[in-house]
Design a protein around this motif. Structure first.
Motif, PDB file in Angstrom:
ATOM      1  N   ASP A 201      45.601  35.616  42.679  1.00  0.00           N
ATOM      2  CA  ASP A 201      45.614  36.979  43.720  1.00  0.00           C
ATOM      3  C   ASP A 201      44.266  37.331  44.112  1.00  0.00           C
ATOM      4  O   ASP A 201      43.470  37.815  43.307  1.00  0.00           O
ATOM      5  N   GLU A 202      43.709  37.057  45.196  1.00  0.00           N
ATOM      6  CA  GLU A 202      42.565  37.373  45.552  1.00  0.00           C
ATOM      7  C   GLU A 202      41.962  38.859  45.809  1.00  0.00           C
ATOM      8  O   GLU A 202      41.151  39.036  45.169  1.00  0.00           O
ATOM      9  N   VAL A 203      42.847  39.412  46.185  1.00  0.00           N
ATOM     10  CA  VAL A 203      42.788  41.228  46.269  1.00  0.00           C
ATOM     11  C   VAL A 203      42.407  41.404  44.746  1.00  0.00           C
ATOM     12  O   VAL A 203      41.580  42.434  44.645  1.00  0.00           O
ATOM     13  N   ARG A 204      43.622  41.322  44.090  1.00  0.00           N
ATOM     14  CA  ARG A 204      43.377  41.971  42.603  1.00  0.00           C
ATOM     15  C   ARG A 204      42.143  41.501  42.139  1.00  0.00           C
ATOM     16  O   ARG A 204      41.473  42.076  41.332  1.00  0.00           O
ATOM     17  N   PHE A 205      41.735  40.055  42.279  1.00  0.00           N
ATOM     18  CA  PHE A 205      40.616  39.617  41.724  1.00  0.00           C
ATOM     19  C   PHE A 205      39.348  40.243  42.113  1.00  0.00           C
ATOM     20  O   PHE A 205      38.479  40.526  41.310  1.00  0.00           O
ATOM     21  N   GLU A 206      39.250  40.582  43.308  1.00  0.00           N
ATOM     22  CA  GLU A 206      38.011  41.208  44.038  1.00  0.00           C
ATOM     23  C   GLU A 206      38.117  42.703  43.446  1.00  0.00           C
ATOM     24  O   GLU A 206      36.917  43.201  43.410  1.00  0.00           O
ATOM     25  N   ARG A 207      39.217  43.215  43.294  1.00  0.00           N
ATOM     26  CA  ARG A 207      39.153  44.732  42.711  1.00  0.00           C
ATOM     27  C   ARG A 207      38.656  44.749  41.448  1.00  0.00           C
ATOM     28  O   ARG A 207      37.644  45.672  41.012  1.00  0.00           O
ATOM     29  N   ASN A 208      38.931  43.677  40.507  1.00  0.00           N
ATOM     30  CA  ASN A 208      38.390  43.791  39.079  1.00  0.00           C
ATOM     31  C   ASN A 208      37.025  43.312  39.300  1.00  0.00           C
ATOM     32  O   ASN A 208      36.196  43.991  38.312  1.00  0.00           O
ATOM     33  N   ALA A 209      36.637  42.509  39.909  1.00  0.00           N
ATOM     34  CA  ALA A 209      35.111  41.988  40.299  1.00  0.00           C
ATOM     35  C   ALA A 209      34.525  43.138  40.674  1.00  0.00           C
ATOM     36  O   ALA A 209      32.925  43.267  40.164  1.00  0.00           O
ATOM     37  N   ALA A 210      34.733  44.040  41.494  1.00  0.00           N
ATOM     38  CA  ALA A 210      34.144  45.083  41.998  1.00  0.00           C
ATOM     39  C   ALA A 210      33.775  46.228  40.775  1.00  0.00           C
ATOM     40  O   ALA A 210      32.743  46.754  40.854  1.00  0.00           O
ATOM     41  N   MET A 211      34.889  46.382  40.001  1.00  0.00           N
ATOM     42  CA  MET A 211      34.745  47.144  38.678  1.00  0.00           C
ATOM     43  C   MET A 211      33.568  46.636  37.987  1.00  0.00           C
ATOM     44  O   MET A 211      32.913  47.595  37.398  1.00  0.00           O
ATOM     45  N   MET A 212      33.728  45.416  37.744  1.00  0.00           N
ATOM     46  CA  MET A 212      32.662  44.802  36.940  1.00  0.00           C
ATOM     47  C   MET A 212      31.348  44.956  37.391  1.00  0.00           C
ATOM     48  O   MET A 212      30.285  45.244  36.880  1.00  0.00           O
ATOM     49  N   ARG A 213      31.143  44.835  38.780  1.00  0.00           N
ATOM     50  CA  ARG A 213      29.891  44.731  39.295  1.00  0.00           C
ATOM     51  C   ARG A 213      29.386  46.251  39.305  1.00  0.00           C
ATOM     52  O   ARG A 213      28.206  46.554  39.201  1.00  0.00           O
ATOM     53  N   ASN A 214      29.973  47.168  39.569  1.00  0.00           N
ATOM     54  CA  ASN A 214      29.694  48.678  39.956  1.00  0.00           C
ATOM     55  C   ASN A 214      29.597  49.411  38.503  1.00  0.00           C
ATOM     56  O   ASN A 214      28.980  50.404  38.699  1.00  0.00           O
ATOM     57  N   HIS A 215      30.375  48.918  37.510  1.00  0.00           N
ATOM     58  CA  HIS A 215      30.441  49.389  36.156  1.00  0.00           C
ATOM     59  C   HIS A 215      30.263  48.711  35.178  1.00  0.00           C
ATOM     60  O   HIS A 215      31.184  48.594  34.312  1.00  0.00           O
ATOM     61  N   PRO A 216      29.108  48.005  35.110  1.00  0.00           N
ATOM     62  CA  PRO A 216      28.732  47.032  34.104  1.00  0.00           C
ATOM     63  C   PRO A 216      28.770  47.513  32.705  1.00  0.00           C
ATOM     64  O   PRO A 216      29.053  46.878  31.641  1.00  0.00           O
TER      65      PRO A 216
END
Length: 324
Positions: A201-216
């Motif tokens: 699921d690309e949408v859920r994947f990108e949601r989680n990636a954004a969290m990792m990127r913005n809140h390392p």
């Protein structure tokens, strides 16, 4: 109390919650949250145990699914990850001193938070490393936990640059010369959706990636040699027939057939000696089934709700009202 969870527009925190920190046996302050259902009568509480390099925010969507069905959810960030304190100077290294520390943390969480502050009966929903913790602790949880649902339990390892046996040997060698806090691989790069082993699921994947990127501060890199040694030792223990025979808590193992982290064949092997366990394959799903496409998530949630019925509290309340 100051807000301790991170809420974003694309991943808002569920309302009706309590959040904070609880103290472990060795003085660690682990971040936790309890999410209450809006149902007038709670059907029980799900103790949600995360996988390695996960955090409470990653499960907001699943928590909403559970509370909508009348269940409360109690969860915490494992020691050394998420919003809980790191255990080594290189904070990106995922570390644990002993795997039993995770089990002791779970025991204290049940005692300090779940038992006094939530609603009976208690269930466990655990993913990957969290499921390994649940499997290891299960023999002494039978008086408190009614049922367990384990998603892709971490009982084997595939998809790495080296074989599991090679990783095991290297980790043991590092620990034997005092390098237990060393990571065996380089810092993890930001994940890419293409060919990832976790979700289709690309949408859920990108949601989680954004969290990792913005809140390392919530994320981890590779595990340490000690983490690997302790995890492999625990896998060896829980896969023995004697240990599996000692688990009496009724359990469902949700096994994604296209798991790129834990071999599906290992999850099949687990079910052979697991008298209290039932294997539920989800054809086509990858490792993180609660972050997967709707068709796979729906199958996993259907298996969960069919197995975790909650209480008959609403019916009992109606009968009592008629009798008054």
């Amino acid at each position: 109390m100051d807000q301790v969870l991170i809420s974003t527009p694309d991943n808002p925190a569920p309302e009706n919650r309590t959040e904070g920190y609880f103290e472990t046996f060795d003085g660690q302050q682990l971040r936790y949250a309890v999410f209450r259902s809006s149902a007038s009568v709670a059907k029980g509480t799900v103790v949600l145990l995360q996988g390695r390099n996960e955090y409470i925010e990653k499960y907001f969507e699943t928590i909403r699914d559970l509370t909508a069905k009348g269940l409360w959810v109690a969860t915490f960030d494992l020691r050394g990850q998420g919003g809980s304190p790191r255990l080594v100077k290189k904070r990106q290294h995922g570390h644990v001193r002993r795997f039993s520390d995770y089990e002791r943390d779970l025991d204290i969480f049940l005692e300090k938070i779940v038992l006094p502050d939530t609603r009976l009966p208690f269930y466990i929903l655990a993913h990957s490393t969290g499921a390994l913790i649940a499997l290891s602790a299960a023999p002494y949880l039978s008086t408190r936990i009614e049922r367990m649902v384990l998603s892709a339990p971490f009982i084997g390892l595939i998809g790495q640059a080296a074989s599991a046996s090679t990783i095991r040997r290297l980790a043991s060698a590092a620990c034997s010369v005092g390098l237990g806090t060393m990571a065996l691989s380089a810092k993890l790069r930001e994940p890419e959706f293409r060919d990832n082993p976790l979700t289709s699921d690309e949408v859920r994947f990108e949601r989680n990636a954004a969290m990792m990127r913005n809140h390392p501060e919530l994320t981890l890199g590779p595990p340490t040699a000690r983490w690997l040694v302790e995890s492999f030792k625990t896998i060896d223990k829980v896969m023995t027939p004697n240990h599996l025979f000692s688990i009496t808590i009724p359990t469902v193992v949700i096994a994604p057939t296209r798991d790129g982290v834990v071999p599906y064949i290992a999850q099949e092997r687990l079910s052979r000696y697991f008298r209290a366990g039932q294997l539920v394959p989800v054809n086509g799903a990858r490792h993180e089934i609660f972050q997967e496409r709707d068709v796979y998530r729906a199958a996993a949630l259907a298996a969960f709700h069919a197995f975790i019925p909650g209480s008959d509290a609403e019916a009992i309340q109606e009968v009592e009202a008629i009798g008054t």
